[in-house]
Write a protein that holds these residues in place. Structure first.
Motif, PDB file in Angstrom:
ATOM      1  N   ASN A 117       0.817  -1.224   0.000  1.00  0.00           N
ATOM      2  CA  ASN A 117       0.000   0.000   0.000  1.00  0.00           C
ATOM      3  C   ASN A 117       0.844   1.265   0.000  1.00  0.00           C
ATOM      4  N   SER A 118       2.166   1.121  -0.115  1.00  0.00           N
ATOM      5  CA  SER A 118       3.055   2.276  -0.047  1.00  0.00           C
ATOM      6  C   SER A 118       3.066   3.036  -1.372  1.00  0.00           C
ATOM      7  N   THR A 119       3.362   4.334  -1.281  1.00  0.00           N
ATOM      8  CA  THR A 119       3.573   5.148  -2.489  1.00  0.00           C
ATOM      9  C   THR A 119       5.052   5.472  -2.691  1.00  0.00           C
ATOM     10  N   ASP A 120       5.896   5.030  -1.752  1.00  0.00           N
ATOM     11  CA  ASP A 120       7.338   5.239  -1.898  1.00  0.00           C
ATOM     12  C   ASP A 120       7.861   4.414  -3.063  1.00  0.00           C
ATOM     13  N   ARG A 121       8.934   4.895  -3.674  1.00  0.00           N
ATOM     14  CA  ARG A 121       9.498   4.225  -4.846  1.00  0.00           C
ATOM     15  C   ARG A 121      10.849   3.591  -4.494  1.00  0.00           C
ATOM     16  N   TYR A 122      10.981   2.342  -4.908  1.00  0.00           N
ATOM     17  CA  TYR A 122      12.196   1.573  -4.668  1.00  0.00           C
ATOM     18  C   TYR A 122      12.686   0.997  -5.995  1.00  0.00           C
ATOM     19  N   VAL A 123      13.973   0.677  -6.049  1.00  0.00           N
ATOM     20  CA  VAL A 123      14.535  -0.042  -7.192  1.00  0.00           C
ATOM     21  C   VAL A 123      14.709  -1.497  -6.773  1.00  0.00           C
ATOM     22  N   GLY A 124      14.144  -2.407  -7.558  1.00  0.00           N
ATOM     23  CA  GLY A 124      14.217  -3.820  -7.205  1.00  0.00           C
ATOM     24  C   GLY A 124      14.250  -4.721  -8.415  1.00  0.00           C
ATOM     25  N   ILE A 125      14.406  -6.011  -8.143  1.00  0.00           N
ATOM     26  CA  ILE A 125      14.358  -7.068  -9.165  1.00  0.00           C
ATOM     27  C   ILE A 125      13.175  -7.965  -8.829  1.00  0.00           C
ATOM     28  N   TRP A 126      12.396  -8.338  -9.844  1.00  0.00           N
ATOM     29  CA  TRP A 126      11.253  -9.212  -9.622  1.00  0.00           C
ATOM     30  C   TRP A 126      11.079 -10.155 -10.800  1.00  0.00           C
ATOM     31  N   ASN A 178      16.458   1.006   2.425  1.00  0.00           N
ATOM     32  CA  ASN A 178      16.403   1.883   3.598  1.00  0.00           C
ATOM     33  C   ASN A 178      16.303   3.360   3.241  1.00  0.00           C
ATOM     34  N   LYS A 179      16.356   3.694   1.935  1.00  0.00           N
ATOM     35  CA  LYS A 179      16.245   5.084   1.486  1.00  0.00           C
ATOM     36  C   LYS A 179      15.345   5.162   0.261  1.00  0.00           C
ATOM     37  N   PRO A 180      14.042   5.101   0.465  1.00  0.00           N
ATOM     38  CA  PRO A 180      13.129   5.174  -0.683  1.00  0.00           C
ATOM     39  C   PRO A 180      13.050   6.586  -1.262  1.00  0.00           C
ATOM     40  N   LEU A 181      12.512   6.659  -2.478  1.00  0.00           N
ATOM     41  CA  LEU A 181      12.198   7.959  -3.068  1.00  0.00           C
ATOM     42  C   LEU A 181      10.795   8.335  -2.596  1.00  0.00           C
ATOM     43  N   ILE A 182      10.706   9.343  -1.756  1.00  0.00           N
ATOM     44  CA  ILE A 182       9.436   9.744  -1.159  1.00  0.00           C
ATOM     45  C   ILE A 182       8.829  10.875  -1.986  1.00  0.00           C
ATOM     46  N   ASN A 183       7.609  10.633  -2.496  1.00  0.00           N
ATOM     47  CA  ASN A 183       6.936  11.619  -3.357  1.00  0.00           C
ATOM     48  C   ASN A 183       7.837  12.075  -4.495  1.00  0.00           C
ATOM     49  N   LEU A 235      19.693   7.375  -7.942  1.00  0.00           N
ATOM     50  CA  LEU A 235      19.646   8.819  -7.686  1.00  0.00           C
ATOM     51  C   LEU A 235      18.190   9.267  -7.584  1.00  0.00           C
ATOM     52  N   ASN A 236      17.960  10.289  -6.758  1.00  0.00           N
ATOM     53  CA  ASN A 236      16.632  10.904  -6.745  1.00  0.00           C
ATOM     54  C   ASN A 236      16.591  12.046  -7.756  1.00  0.00           C
ATOM     55  N   GLN A 241      16.929  15.103  -7.379  1.00  0.00           N
ATOM     56  CA  GLN A 241      17.939  16.135  -7.148  1.00  0.00           C
ATOM     57  C   GLN A 241      19.359  15.595  -7.354  1.00  0.00           C
ATOM     58  N   LYS A 242      19.453  14.400  -7.912  1.00  0.00           N
ATOM     59  CA  LYS A 242      20.726  13.725  -8.195  1.00  0.00           C
ATOM     60  C   LYS A 242      21.513  13.362  -6.928  1.00  0.00           C
ATOM     61  N   ASP A 243      20.796  13.236  -5.796  1.00  0.00           N
ATOM     62  CA  ASP A 243      21.426  12.735  -4.576  1.00  0.00           C
ATOM     63  C   ASP A 243      21.524  11.209  -4.660  1.00  0.00           C
ATOM     64  N   ILE A 244      22.633  10.641  -4.165  1.00  0.00           N
ATOM     65  CA  ILE A 244      22.812   9.182  -4.193  1.00  0.00           C
ATOM     66  C   ILE A 244      22.053   8.560  -3.025  1.00  0.00           C
ATOM     67  N   LEU A 245      21.045   7.731  -3.348  1.00  0.00           N
ATOM     68  CA  LEU A 245      20.270   7.027  -2.327  1.00  0.00           C
ATOM     69  C   LEU A 245      20.837   5.632  -2.062  1.00  0.00           C
ATOM     70  N   TRP A 246      21.492   5.089  -3.041  1.00  0.00           N
ATOM     71  CA  TRP A 246      22.091   3.748  -2.887  1.00  0.00           C
ATOM     72  C   TRP A 246      23.239   3.624  -3.871  1.00  0.00           C
ATOM     73  N   SER A 247      24.284   2.852  -3.470  1.00  0.00           N
ATOM     74  CA  SER A 247      25.438   2.626  -4.339  1.00  0.00           C
ATOM     75  C   SER A 247      25.947   1.207  -4.146  1.00  0.00           C
ATOM     76  N   SER A 248      26.499   0.628  -5.200  1.00  0.00           N
ATOM     77  CA  SER A 248      27.140  -0.692  -5.084  1.00  0.00           C
ATOM     78  C   SER A 248      28.390  -0.617  -4.223  1.00  0.00           C
ATOM     79  N   ASN A 249      28.915   0.575  -4.032  1.00  0.00           N
ATOM     80  CA  ASN A 249      29.961   0.852  -3.049  1.00  0.00           C
ATOM     81  C   ASN A 249      31.239   0.056  -3.296  1.00  0.00           C
ATOM     82  N   VAL A 250      31.642  -0.047  -4.554  1.00  0.00           N
ATOM     83  CA  VAL A 250      32.934  -0.655  -4.882  1.00  0.00           C
ATOM     84  C   VAL A 250      34.011   0.396  -4.659  1.00  0.00           C
ATOM     85  N   SER A 251      35.033   0.049  -3.886  1.00  0.00           N
ATOM     86  CA  SER A 251      36.017   1.047  -3.461  1.00  0.00           C
ATOM     87  C   SER A 251      36.952   1.482  -4.583  1.00  0.00           C
TER      88      SER A 251
END
Length: 807
Positions: free
Chosen positions: A60-69, A85-90, A107-108, A110-120
């Protein structure tokens, strides 16, 4: 001008149509690059169409997530979430792209990074590809060079090819973590991980507290999951402490679309795709069914039994630590000993006294913190008795000797025979029970012994005489009642060398088919070790009464093996056909099965290359670790003029069945060649076929070997235990032959006589192998290079999976 205007109009239309065409097909790509991003609500699709990656809103959420299905059912089949843990809200302007440093990012607007694969380490020309296994792989500029995978950072779902693991050196875990709720994919309270002791368990944790455990893994089943023998035929596998220090669990499936999910309530469910319903079916898989399944419910040394009104109790020799709390139903304090053990008595008072003994508890879930040691069952008892810190022991054929120190936690009494636990108690505690037996038993025995013995003796003598006289007639009559085989197969001359052994004699030989005599579980039923009255050691294969198939195979095995005598074929001694009971009696192999040595980190060192090559060639039949074959190949049932046949029943060991047999029910001599090739590669590498799960980009041992072959690096496949100087050429030649045996198409594989020639003759040039089977995930496709042109390569067969066990 009119002509020019028409041309402009046509050009505009063509550009418009072309852009639509590109847009339409652009959505079907499976790769993300720095120049080819996806924006909400766009998706990418794996090449076979099985999985999609994109933006979604759960429940029932309106938040947006990136996933695989799963493509076919997006609503309740999300198997991985990136920005959990960091959805795109509205915000419906999210982007998935490759960042400047080569990382995959969300990215949202505003081009803020919400999630990264975090390879060093920064890389250039990186790309992320969604595979048909559901794995999202981030590759560096070089194709096939993986630097990050979603399978290494799972959320709540376990798919085929994925693994959960723990590294004993770094303590790093790959585990499942539940969603908070069906509408909130952020990290919930529950997690599922592998506890990497030398006898591993799988745990479900509630935050940092253990919530439920499977019980120890014995190579075939989990001790704390009753009924697993008959219900769980898919391929669980646990590898303990590989060269990098990893221990991991994998779960494979056979021709079925399914996956496991850890729910927000802390249950592990199996989700199966139902084509008829066009939806997923949820099946409870691992979950507490009562309070007894909750970890440590009855405290230290407490035993939980859900069938009793008061579910917690203390075993003989123990009493509640706090009797008032215990009577009020607060059992977490557990139980304590009534009498000190011998070592404690000596330490405290200097009193020596009698030796401690062991209290036998049957049908038990074994406690946590088992420690594995070498030795057989009798040796295990002696070892525990001599060690003052040992408070209990158990013996399992698949594990060996297990011992416990300190408190015994999470014990449970089952209604099914699972395992026997021996708890150490003071000798005086056993004396009490002995006195009861001394008084009661003679009275009972004296009353009924003479009558029972007389009746039993009369019945035994009469039955034995009748059976010896009429065994062949009874055998044929019984068989003809239960099977539909042709008169040619039922020819009495084909049974002339077999002995009919009655059910009572086999029950006596196997101690009533006791669990400790059980050698393994086959596709048609269990196999037990036994000893006949004349001292002959036997292995008894008992056809399961609940099996919906197997009678034809039972009779075929009698017909085929009884007329074949070969030094490398386990000898069939006889059979039992009494009522609904159907059993085969083989000679017992004292060294058990090859995998007992090959995949055991302690025993494998005894298998040098010369022993392994002798096993491959099968040159001897003594007890020095040379091979004998049981469950003779299905192809042998058919006549020599039949080079292929088709069946509606696929029966065999998962991972060793040829593709044409596993997927189309077709088999021939070349199907057995494929199985031999898999075994050959396992012997050389010291690894199970199913132990390669996306490590180094491999789905299994076959794909791993092929990858090394194509890279001219095949020597790294050799088990380090057998890296003997001067033998590399012979070992690599065996790998070469193995790859020839496991080629995908039947026509490419050599015959068995050719294989033998290849192994024994060094100066014969070997052909270059082609791509092995099962190196890529199978899906339904049309292929013209199969047995029937244009036949869809999907199996509709009923599959019976056989565990590899000792014979």
């Amino acid at each position: 001008m009119e002509y020019s205007g028409c041309m402009v109009s046509v050009t505009v239309v063509l550009v418009f149509l072309l852009s639509c065409f590109c847009s339409e097909f652009g959505a079907a790509i499976d790769t993300i690059t720095s120049s080819q991003s996806i924006t909400d609500p766009e998706t990418i699709t794996s090449i076979g169409g099985t999985f999609k990656l994109g933006f979604f809103s759960p429940g029932n959420s309106t938040d947006r997530y990136v996933g695989i299905w799963y493509s076919r059912a997006s609503g309740n089949a999300v198997i991985w979430v990136a920005n959990r843990n960091k959805p795109l809200i509205n915000d419906s302007s999210g982007i998935v792209t490759i960042y400047d440093d080569g990382n995959l990012v969300v990215l949202n607007g505003q081009k803020d990074i919400l999630w990264s694969s975090n390879v060093s380490n920064s890389v250039t020309n990186a790309s992320a590809q969604l595979s048909d296994s559901g794995n999202l792989v981030l590759n560096a500029g070089t194709p096939g060079l993986s630097i990050w995978e979603s399978f290494q950072e799972p959320t709540d779902s376990l798919l085929p090819g994925m693994r959960i693991s723990t590294n004993v050196r770094t303590a790093k875990k790959v585990q499942l973590t539940s969603w908070k709720s069906p509408s909130d994919p952020s990290v919930g309270s529950f997690s599922c991980s592998l506890k990497p002791l030398n006898v591993p368990d799988v745990f479900i944790w509630n935050d940092s507290r253990p919530y439920w455990r499977t019980g120890p893994w014995n190579g075939r089943i989990f001790n704390g999951v009753p009924g697993m023998d008959s219900l769980y035929l898919d391929g669980f596998n646990i590898e303990v402490n590989d060269p990098q220090g990893n221990s991991y669990l994998t779960y494979a499936f056979v021709n079925i679309t399914m996956y496991l999910v850890l729910t927000s309530q802390g249950f592990v469910e199996e989700r199966d795709w139902e084509d008829g319903k066009n939806d997923w079916e949820d099946i409870s898989f691992w979950k507490p069914k009562s309070e007894c399944d909750i970890y440590g419910w009855c405290g230290p040394f407490g035993i939980c039994n859900s069938q009793k009104k008061t579910i917690c109790s203390c075993s003989r020799g123990f009493e509640p630590m706090n009797i008032e709390e215990w009577n009020r139903g607060y059992w977490t304090g557990g139980c304590v000993r009534r009498k000190p053990l011998k070592c404690e008595r000596i330490k405290k008072t200097g009193e020596v006294g009698k030796e401690d003994g062991f209290l036998k508890l049957e049908k038990m879930k074994l406690p946590d913190f088992a420690e594995r040691s070498s030795g057989f069952e009798d040796e295990c008892r002696v070892q525990c008795l001599r060690n003052c810190s040992c408070v209990a022991y158990a013996y399992d054929v698949g594990i060996g000797c297990m011992q416990w120190r300190g408190n015994l936690i999470d014990m449970q009494k089952f209604s099914l025979e699972v395992a026997v636990l021996y708890i150490r108690v003071a000798h005086s505690e056993l004396d009490k029970e002995v006195m009861k037996v001394v008084i009661v038993v003679p009275v009972i025995v004296g009353t009924v012994a003479i009558t029972i013995c007389a009746i039993f003796s009369w019945r035994w003598t009469t039955k034995r005489k009748a059976m010896k006289k009429k065994w062949k007639v009874q055998q044929l009559d019984e068989c003809q009642t239960y099977n539909k085989l042709s008169p040619e197969i039922m020819n009495p001359s084909k049974l002339q060398d077999l002995t009919l052994i009655n059910f009572e004699e086999l029950a006596t030989a196997t101690n009533g088919f006791h669990l400790k005599n059980k050698l393994g579980q086959g596709g048609f039923g269990p196999v037990y070790m036994g000893k006949l009255q004349d001292g002959q050691e036997i292995a008894v294969k008992r056809l399961s009464r609940e099996s919906g198939q197997g009678l034809d195979e039972f009779m075929n095995e009698i017909m085929v093996i009884s007329k074949l005598q070969h030094r490398n074929l386990v000898r069939l001694l006889g059979c039992c056909i009494e009522g609904e009971e159907k059993m085969l009696i083989y000679e017992y192999m004292p060294n058990r099965s090859l995998d007992t040595f090959l995949f055991d980190p302690l025993k494998r060192e005894h298998l040098d290359w010369r022993k392994r090559f002798n096993i491959i060639e099968g040159i001897s039949r003594d007890e020095e670790l040379n091979p004998k074959i049981s469950d003779f190949g299905t192809a042998k049932i058919f006549g020599g003029n039949q080079d292929q046949a088709k069946t509606g029943r696929v029966v065999g060991t998962y991972g060793y069945m040829s593709p044409e047999y596993a997927m189309e029910g077709r088999f021939s001599e070349k199907s057995d060649v494929f199985s031999f090739g898999v075994l050959l590669l396992e012997i050389v590498s010291g690894r199970r076929n199913a132990s390669f799960y996306h490590e180094e980009g491999a789905l299994n041992l076959l794909s791993h070997a092929w990858k090394l072959w194509t890279e001219n690096n095949i020597a790294t496949l050799i088990d380090p235990v057998i890296s003997e100087s001067g033998l590399e050429f012979e070992i690599i030649r065996c790998i070469h032959v193995g790859l020839l045996c496991v080629q995908e198409f039947v026509k490419d594989r050599p015959t068995m006589p050719t294989v033998i020639s290849m192994l024994s003759t060094e100066n014969v040039d070997l052909p270059t192998p082609k791509l092995p089977a099962f190196t890529e995930r199978q899906r339904c496709t049309l292929h013209t290079d199969s047995y029937e042109q244009n036949q869809e390569r999907c199996s509709g067969n009923n599959v019976t999976v056989t565990d590899i066990e000792a014979r």
